[in-house]
Design an enzyme around this catalytic site. Structure first.
Site, PDB file in Angstrom:
ATOM      1  N   LYS A  84       0.880  -1.110   0.017  1.00 37.17           N
ATOM      2  CA  LYS A  84      -0.024   0.389  -0.293  1.00 37.17           C
ATOM      3  C   LYS A  84       0.821   1.302   0.203  1.00 37.17           C
ATOM      4  O   LYS A  84       2.131   1.150   0.297  1.00 37.17           O
ATOM      5  CB  LYS A  84      -0.954   0.175   1.165  1.00 37.17           C
ATOM      6  CG  LYS A  84      -0.449   0.104   2.614  1.00 37.17           C
ATOM      7  CD  LYS A  84      -1.370  -0.521   3.947  1.00 37.17           C
ATOM      8  CE  LYS A  84      -0.325  -0.621   4.762  1.00 37.17           C
ATOM      9  NZ  LYS A  84      -1.144  -0.600   6.133  1.00 37.17           N
ATOM     10  N   TYR A  87      14.810  30.223   8.582  1.00 35.97           N
ATOM     11  CA  TYR A  87      13.873  30.602   8.961  1.00 35.97           C
ATOM     12  C   TYR A  87      13.445  30.655  10.486  1.00 35.97           C
ATOM     13  O   TYR A  87      13.625  29.734  11.750  1.00 35.97           O
ATOM     14  CB  TYR A  87      12.360  29.758   8.423  1.00 35.97           C
ATOM     15  CG  TYR A  87      12.367  30.267   6.859  1.00 35.97           C
ATOM     16  CD1 TYR A  87      12.066  31.118   6.373  1.00 35.97           C
ATOM     17  CD2 TYR A  87      12.716  28.781   5.964  1.00 35.97           C
ATOM     18  CE1 TYR A  87      12.330  31.567   5.039  1.00 35.97           C
ATOM     19  CE2 TYR A  87      12.348  29.246   4.440  1.00 35.97           C
ATOM     20  CZ  TYR A  87      12.329  30.465   4.799  1.00 35.97           C
ATOM     21  OH  TYR A  87      11.990  30.672   3.205  1.00 35.97           O
TER      22      TYR A  87
HETATM   23  C1  LIG Z   1       0.092  -1.881   6.413  1.00 31.72           C
HETATM   24  C2  LIG Z   1      -1.229  -2.938   7.096  1.00 31.72           C
HETATM   25  C3  LIG Z   1      -0.373  -3.905   7.934  1.00 31.72           C
HETATM   26  C4  LIG Z   1       1.096  -4.072   7.480  1.00 31.72           C
HETATM   27  O1  LIG Z   1       2.174  -3.239   9.315  1.00 31.72           O
HETATM   28  P1  LIG Z   1       3.513  -3.165   8.928  1.00 31.72           P
HETATM   29  O2  LIG Z   1       3.294  -3.066  10.535  1.00 31.72           O
HETATM   30  O3  LIG Z   1       4.302  -1.833   7.846  1.00 31.72           O
HETATM   31  O4  LIG Z   1       3.885  -4.321   8.284  1.00 31.72           O
HETATM   32  C5  LIG Z   1      -0.665  -5.626   7.752  1.00 31.72           C
HETATM   33  N1  LIG Z   1      -2.267  -5.469   7.799  1.00 31.72           N
HETATM   34  C6  LIG Z   1      -2.471  -4.926   7.600  1.00 31.72           C
HETATM   35  C7  LIG Z   1      -4.358  -4.922   8.303  1.00 31.72           C
HETATM   36  C8  LIG Z   1      -2.622  -3.146   7.601  1.00 31.72           C
HETATM   37  O5  LIG Z   1      -3.280  -1.779   7.557  1.00 31.72           O
END
Ligand SMILES: *Cc1c(COP(=O)(O)O)cnc(C)c1O
Length: 368
Positions: A47, A265
């Site tokens: 993702k 800044y």
């Molecule tokens: C993002 C996600 C993962 C992966 O989690 P990590 O901490 O990056 O390993 C697994 N399961 C679900 C449902 C997620 O949304």
């Protein structure tokens, strides 16, 4: 006869910042996940543009995974159109009735987590059968069914001719923290006691910390594939992971400050004594966190130093007083090889996830 008019070839060079993505590191990290997963299958979580690493690049590098987990239909179609036919898990399921045709057509596995989705499934003619995940809220209280509606959901899916296999899934809220997984694991067991079907529980933290209890049938590692640690108490190197993304740039300016002079800044940093600072071509518009305070680690010419003053849109400043060779053109590493993203994230009060995902589209990517 053709006349070739000699023209000047203008080679446009980008500014020195780049993100180097190591596909071998991605493959290596997947192999580490595989060691912990035992016989369980692996959803490689890709993702958020594969946590900033590039969706298709990561899917290709992680092709030994058993499937890919993501959120967006556009991304799922990109994976399919790239010729990848492994299972795809849609972590938020689907959003409207029109999505259901896409699920069938592109063989996507939706996570079913609310009654509205179940009703949409009932009202829509489904081509063939869909494999689905049934998400159980075992205590995180984000998505999923719990004691008051899980039975109803399960019965409804069981009665739906368009639904094939149902895998039971939950997500841990504190697999990396003090709570651990025991409470949620127990409640998940109670909620699903009478249901058949495979199970999927573990994110990276659960897989690494509690592999026996949580690997079940499918695991869902994300952050570890990108070479970062889900823990504050154990580094990525200690887990055997390699950084997949290195964000690097160069010094493009040097300033000598007298004691009491200030930087950037808000004039937020004041030199306690005479010092030399380097200005690096990297700012928050590149994805570097603006809230990183003075003192955030940076490598210059391979030597560790620290930021001074506020991060601006396109630049940040570092102390190079003790790095004699540092001048315009000297390379700098913001995170990655030689400087764990986890350390930079911790200094900036966030997690590596956020830094990786925030890599800006304007940063040129080099794949190695
Ligand atoms: C993002 C996600 C993962 C992966 O989690 P990590 O901490 O990056 O390993 C697994 N399961 C679900 C449902 C997620 O949304």
């Amino acid at each position: 006869m053709t006349f070739v008019r000699p023209g000047r070839i203008l080679r446009l060079m980008p500014r020195p910042i780049r993100a180097t993505i190591s596909t071998t590191a991605l493959a290596h990290n997947l192999a580490i996940a595989r060691q912990h997963a035992g016989a369980a299958k692996i959803w490689a979580v890709v993702k958020a543009n594969a946590y900033g690493h590039g969706l298709l690049r990561a899917a290709q590098a992680l092709r030994e995974a058993d499937g890919f987990a993501l959120l967006d239909f556009v991304d799922a179609l990109r994976v399919r159109n790239a010729g990848i036919d492994k299972p795809i898990l849609m972590l938020e399921g689907f959003f409207m009735p029109e999505d259901i045709a896409l699920l069938s057509r592109y063989r996507l596995t939706p996570v079913i987590h609310n009654m509205a989705q179940i009703e949409m499934l009932e009202k829509t003619a489904i081509e063939g059968t869909l494999e689905v995940y049934l998400k159980i809220n075992s205590g995180m209280n984000r998505l999923g069914f719990t004691v008051d509606n899980v039975r109803l959901a399960s019965i409804a899916l069981g009665a739906n001719k368009g639904v094939g296999s149902v895998t039971l899934m939950t997500h841990f809220a504190d697999a990396d923290g003090a709570e651990g997984i025991q409470g949620q694991l127990q409640w998940f067991g109670v909620l699903t006691r009478s249901f058949e079907g495979p199970r999927s529980l573990a994110n990276s933290a659960a897989l690494l910390r509690f592999p026996e209890e949580t690997r079940a049938d499918w695991v869902r590692p994300g952050i570890m594939l990108y070479g970062c640690s889900p823990f504050t108490f154990k580094s990525a190197a200690e887990i055997g992971l390699r950084p997949a993304m290195t964000l690097s740039s160069e010094i493009i300016g040097v300033q000598h400050l007298e004691q009491g002079e200030r930087v950037g800044y808000g004039l937020a940093y004041q030199a306690a004594q005479e010092m030399t600072i380097g200005v690096i071509a990297c700012g928050y518009a590149d994805g570097y966190p603006r809230h990183a305070p003075s003192g955030t680690p940076v490598l210059v010419a391979g030597q560790r130093t620290r930021t001074v003053g506020r991060v601006s849109m396109d630049m940040l400043c570092v102390d190079i007083s003790d790095i004699e060779q540092a001048y315009v053109g000297t390379p700098a590493t913001l995170w990655g090889e030689g400087l764990p993203c986890d350390e930079v994230a911790q200094a900036a009060g966030t997690v590596s996830y956020e830094l990786l995902c925030a890599l800006a589209p304007r940063v040129p990517v080099v794949e190695i």
